[in-house]
Motif scaffolding. Structure first.
Motif, PDB file in Angstrom:
ATOM      1  N   HIS B  31      -9.660  -2.611  -6.172  1.00 21.57           N
ATOM      2  CA  HIS B  31      -8.437  -3.329  -6.557  1.00 21.57           C
ATOM      3  C   HIS B  31      -7.159  -2.607  -6.143  1.00 21.57           C
ATOM      4  N   HIS B  32      -7.209  -1.296  -5.880  1.00 19.03           N
ATOM      5  CA  HIS B  32      -5.994  -0.639  -5.405  1.00 19.03           C
ATOM      6  C   HIS B  32      -5.743  -0.900  -3.938  1.00 19.03           C
ATOM      7  N   GLU B  34      -6.911  -3.354  -2.380  1.00 13.42           N
ATOM      8  CA  GLU B  34      -6.933  -4.802  -2.196  1.00 13.42           C
ATOM      9  C   GLU B  34      -7.936  -5.244  -1.147  1.00 13.42           C
ATOM     10  N   GLY B 145      -2.681   1.436   4.644  1.00 13.22           N
ATOM     11  CA  GLY B 145      -1.738   0.384   5.037  1.00 13.22           C
ATOM     12  C   GLY B 145      -1.181  -0.373   3.842  1.00 13.22           C
ATOM     13  N   ASP B 146      -1.387  -1.679   3.844  1.00 13.90           N
ATOM     14  CA  ASP B 146      -0.750  -2.532   2.836  1.00 13.90           C
ATOM     15  C   ASP B 146      -1.123  -2.201   1.398  1.00 13.90           C
ATOM     16  N   GLY B 147      -2.357  -1.758   1.181  1.00 17.12           N
ATOM     17  CA  GLY B 147      -2.842  -1.600  -0.194  1.00 17.12           C
ATOM     18  C   GLY B 147      -2.072  -0.585  -1.008  1.00 17.12           C
ATOM     19  N   ILE B 148      -1.850   0.611  -0.456  1.00 16.98           N
ATOM     20  CA  ILE B 148      -1.172   1.649  -1.229  1.00 16.98           C
ATOM     21  C   ILE B 148       0.030   2.239  -0.487  1.00 16.98           C
ATOM     22  N   MET B 149      -0.233   2.850   0.674  1.00 19.90           N
ATOM     23  CA  MET B 149       0.757   3.756   1.241  1.00 19.90           C
ATOM     24  C   MET B 149       1.791   3.111   2.163  1.00 19.90           C
ATOM     25  N   GLY B 150       1.397   2.061   2.876  1.00 16.93           N
ATOM     26  CA  GLY B 150       2.324   1.490   3.864  1.00 16.93           C
ATOM     27  C   GLY B 150       2.579   2.423   5.036  1.00 16.93           C
ATOM     28  N   ASN B 183      -5.490   9.400   0.061  1.00 15.90           N
ATOM     29  CA  ASN B 183      -5.903   8.206  -0.677  1.00 15.90           C
ATOM     30  C   ASN B 183      -7.066   7.512   0.023  1.00 15.90           C
ATOM     31  N   GLN B 186     -10.091   9.340  -1.180  1.00 19.24           N
ATOM     32  CA  GLN B 186     -10.458   8.965  -2.544  1.00 19.24           C
ATOM     33  C   GLN B 186     -11.227   7.643  -2.593  1.00 19.24           C
TER      34      GLN B 186
END
Lengths: 679, 200
Positions: B31-32, B34, B145-150, B183, B186
């Motif tokens: 879910h983080h 996505e 990418g989009d999910g956390i860090m960009g 990340n 992880q």
């Protein structure tokens, strides 16, 4: 086992796996504030407690020219107490200063300031936030009556416009930087005000690049424009603020034309930024050292506060005024009274009611005179004869390094309590080895006021002891000699229980038991209180309950470029390192960023004939350092940028100790230099 | 709303994922980051069609089946193919799942191309990219990418058995926008990305 990251104020929750005396991996649990995310420092930089530079045994010497002698704890503590008492007897409380640390726990800061105030009788208590957010603290306190982020980090997900000023968020608070960028990908707008092309500028909807030290002019011009266009929140201003008329009159000179001339930002861009900020309901301001580390730092933050009040942004979800605190426990160190003018809970030492509360709690009479601030204490050497320094490295972090070193040379007695040898250790008379965050219990309070647990995962190496134990033992000796009371605590939780009693309106409802799960945000007066997320929803913390507009005027930086020193030096940090580098450069992180790189704009580089990667000298009025040139348009023409993490090339040899008149923060962000090729 | 899961009536709120209502294995969903809908392990039968439970929202009147013989066989096959082509030695959860499904990877014989031959890439001070262990779940790419860090320092290249995450233009990580937040490490479920500090 879960604990709290010791680097920045985000307060990420981490789960380090320790095997055979080393950290093999660090995972992040799925809880606030970081929800499973980390940055390079939390993920790969937690191994500094295993450094060869660990201080392992108490050490003592009679004077600075002798070698240190390893002694027992008993002897070190007796000796320290004896020396402090001798200074106290001869010169009185004004000759002593105690600096708690924003890297130690709340419990430890509380004990350190209690020791200073209740036993030594001095209010010369301060910590490193003097050098980072003291300007924010001053401006926010004067206007709102409180000095912390007004909104929780969860609000980032509800914000429609971010005004990020003077904060290199993706490098200094990377997890928050990523949260903001993600919200921007979902459609929120990002206004960035920064002379440097940071990771935030790269992600920005609109990037304004003012000349260093001109933000105040920009904010005043934005406010004047918003008033002129009728975009301000009239009912908010009427109901919730005071001092508007006087402030409004003070804005007269701040036209867009003048703003363009002074800041170098096109007037259309200033107008657009003002319009967007004023007309977005959920607009939150975030800032850091780019605003605060100036001789007009307090005034600059004040200008931003005024702008937020004018547009009604404080006390609402997804908006607010949000200083991004630097050290892991800089919020807590302030909350715990690690400041010269306040007790725990920001109760003024000069206020009789507040003083009576602490006199009753501690069973002693207390000094009503606010103490000297950290920068002033160093100036007051040798009138100040004894300094007890916990977890700080002023030789690296204070401005004008050579001057500071001369001051420390003249200091009769310096106690250093720390985990690692640093640049200041050679000036010590006593070295007390402390336990690192991995080796003790307690709490840190992160940037959005969340109190979180720190848990013991390892035994301290050698004879190192937790700071609270050292403070308690030293306090016991001082108390005995002075005939004053001094409570003894079985452990950090007992100290926390006293803190709950001391400031019930703030911490009364926060117990260690509650902190087993997620952290709890203050103010939290009762155990069934969830902790306050958004501050000042109904009223401000001022006597009238209203926020105050305070007029502020633009003044140029103290040191401006000259023919001999034509460039502006700005100092700061990089992603891979932390402050003086004491922690990060004794961890895996050192390999990723081994040496000082100074950012030079391509136009300046071309004019000076400097190639990317070449070694140059950065020369200022107070000294020179060697650095590798990084030719990049991240930094604007006429400005060079140097991180201050590198002891062998200390940027603070070049900075000047010109101070803000209110917060006494040094002007780290603007000094004049030239670049020399090494032929 | 109400729907039927394996013949039983179930209540669900608007927007609930089928994954939150049913017990099925999943690999790529996170879910983080996505990430969803890639590994096909969580496929369920909805009104006769196969849909990934992690990417399908519950709807009024749905008839969901999670335990048909066909679905069991499909999951078993998927797991067997993963085990056959990939080094799962550091993916205990997947090995457990394989055993629970009585998977026998060898029944398929050997593959002409497998990921197992890929050499680990050590190009930075912090972690290793050991794509012999990668099952292309894409979580790392999404975390970056989009999910956390960009940050977008990771991307997916090639197709089929050749598909693998890598950096743009296959550059060493220090030559990309990578910020070494880890990340990606992880969220990696198979040890394909792992800290160098874990290596003895």
């Amino acid at each position: 086992m879960r604990t709290t990251c010791p680097y920045c104020g985000v307060g990420c929750q981490v789960e380090p796996t320790v095997r055979e005396g080393r950290i093999v991996q660090v995972l992040a649990p799925d809880i606030p504030p970081n929800h499973g995310a980390l940055c390079v420092k939390g993920r790969f930089g937690l191994d500094f407690p295993f450094s060869e530079k660990r201080l392992l045994y108490p050490m003592v010497r009679e004077d600075r020219h002798q070698p240190f002698r390893r002694v027992s704890w008993e002897e070190a503590l007796d000796y320290t107490a004896h020396k402090l008492l001798a200074v106290l007897k001869r010169r009185g409380p004004e000759a002593m200063a105690v600096f708690p640390s924003a890297k130690t726990t709340n419990e430890e800061v509380y004990l350190a300031q209690k020791l200073a105030r209740a036993l030594l009788g001095t209010n010369h208590v301060d910590h490193c936030s003097r050098l980072c957010h003291s300007s924010s603290t001053a401006a926010l306190s004067r206007s709102l009556g409180g000095a912390s982020m007004t909104n929780p980090l969860e609000d980032i997900g509800k914000t429609d416009l971010f005004l990020v000023v003077g904060s290199n968020t993706t490098e200094t608070h990377p997890v928050i930087g990523a949260m903001i960028k993600k919200r921007v990908r979902q459609g929120a707008k990002l206004l960035v005000v920064d002379p440097r092309y940071t990771g935030m500028a790269e992600a920005a909807t609109l990037w304004l690049r003012p000349r260093p030290g001109t933000d105040l002019f920009l904010f005043n011009a934005m406010a004047r424009f918003i008033l002129g266009e009728g975009l301000w929140d009239q009912s908010y201003v009427e109901e919730r603020t005071e001092g508007f008329a006087e402030w409004q009159a003070s804005l007269e000179p701040y036209t867009l034309e003048e703003a363009e001339r002074i800041t170098g930002v096109e007037r259309e861009k200033i107008a657009l930024a003002a319009r967007l900020y004023a007309t977005t309901e959920r607009a939150g301001a975030y800032w850091a050292m780019g605003l605060t580390q100036h001789t007009k730092g307090t005034a600059t933050v004040q200008a931003l506060v005024n702008l937020a009040l004018l547009t009604g942004k404080v006390g609402k979800e997804g908006a607010g005024l949000n200083p991004l605190r630097g050290q892991n426990n800089v919020q807590g160190a302030g909350d715990m009274g690690g400041l010269p003018d306040v007790f725990p809970g920001y109760l003024k030492v000069s206020d009789e009611t507040a003083r009576k509360r602490f006199e009753a709690l501690w069973g002693v009479g207390l000094n009503p005179e606010p103490g000297l601030r950290m920068t002033e204490v160093f100036e007051a050497i040798p009138q100040v004869e004894a300094i007890y320094l916990i977890g700080e490295d002023p030789v690296t972090s204070e401005p004008y390094q050579d001057h500071l070193k001369a001051k420390l040379e003249a200091l009769p007695f310096l106690v250093i309590q720390d985990i690692l040898e640093n640049e200041t250790t050679p000036f010590a008379h006593v070295v007390l080895p402390a336990a690192s965050f991995l080796e003790k219990e307690g709490t840190f309070t992160n940037t959005d006021r969340r109190v979180q647990r720190v848990r013991k995962i390892l035994e301290p190496p050698g004879e190192a002891k937790p700071d609270w134990w050292i403070l308690q033992e030293l306090g016991k000796r001082l108390a005995q000699a002075l005939g004053r009371p001094w409570a003894l605590y079985p452990g950090p939780e007992a100290i926390w229980e006293e803190i709950r009693q001391a400031v019930p309106e703030m911490m009364g409802g926060i117990t260690y038991r509650r902190l087993e799960g997620e952290g709890v945000r203050w103010p939290c007066p009762q155990e069934d209180h969830p902790g306050e997320a958004v501050l000042f929803r109904e009223r401000f913390n001022t006597p009238s309950g209203k926020a105050r507009f305070i007029p502020v005027d633009f003044t140029p930086p103290v040191e401006t470029p000259s023919p001999e020193y034509p460039l502006v030096l700005s100092t700061g940090r990089v992603l891979y390192h932390w402050h003086g580098g004491t922690l990060s450069r004794n961890s895996q992180l050192k390999e990723a960023y081994p040496e000082l790189k100074v950012e030079v704009n391509p136009k300046d580089a071309e004019r000076l004939g400097i190639q990317d990667g070449e070694i140059v000298q950065v020369v200022g009025r107070r000294g020179r350092i060697r650095a590798r040139a990084w030719v990049t348009d991240r930094t604007p023409e006429g400005v060079v940028y140097a991180p201050f993490h590198f002891a062998e090339a200390p940027a603070n040899r070049l900075t000047l100790n010109a101070l803000d008149p209110i917060s006494r923060i040094p002007e780290y962000k603007v000094s004049a230099v030239r670049l020399e090729k090494l032929d | 709303m109400r729907l039927k899961v394996n013949g039983r009536q179930v209540e669900a709120k608007e927007g609930t994922l089928l994954l939150d209502l049913v017990e099925v294995p999943t690999l790529c969903h996170h879910h983080h980051t996505e990430t969803k809908g890639l590994c096909r392990l969580c496929l369920v039968e909805v009104n006769g069609r196969l849909l990934p439970a992690c990417a399908t929202q519950a709807q009024e009147g749905m008839e969901v089946r999670t335990d048909t013989e066909d679905l069991k066989a499909l999951r078993r096959t998927l797991l067997e193919w993963l085990a056959l082509s990939t080094d799962l030695s550091q993916a205990p959860a997947l090995l457990e799942l394989l055993e629970a499904h009585q998977g026998q990877p060898q029944r398929w014989g050997s593959l002409p191309v497998t990921r197992r031959e890929r050499e680990p890439i050590r190009d930075n001070p912090f972690f290793l990219r050991d794509y012999a262990k990668c099952v292309n779940c894409r979580r790392c790419v999404d975390a970056c990418g989009d999910g956390i860090m960009g940050v977008y320092a990771l991307t997916l290249e090639d197709r089929g058995l050749l598909a693998h995450p890598t950096t743009p233009l296959d550059r060493p990580l220090p030559g990309t926008p990578c910020v070494f937040c880890g990340n990606c490490v992880q969220v990696c479920p198979t040890g394909a990305l792992r800290p160098l500090s874990m290596e003895v």
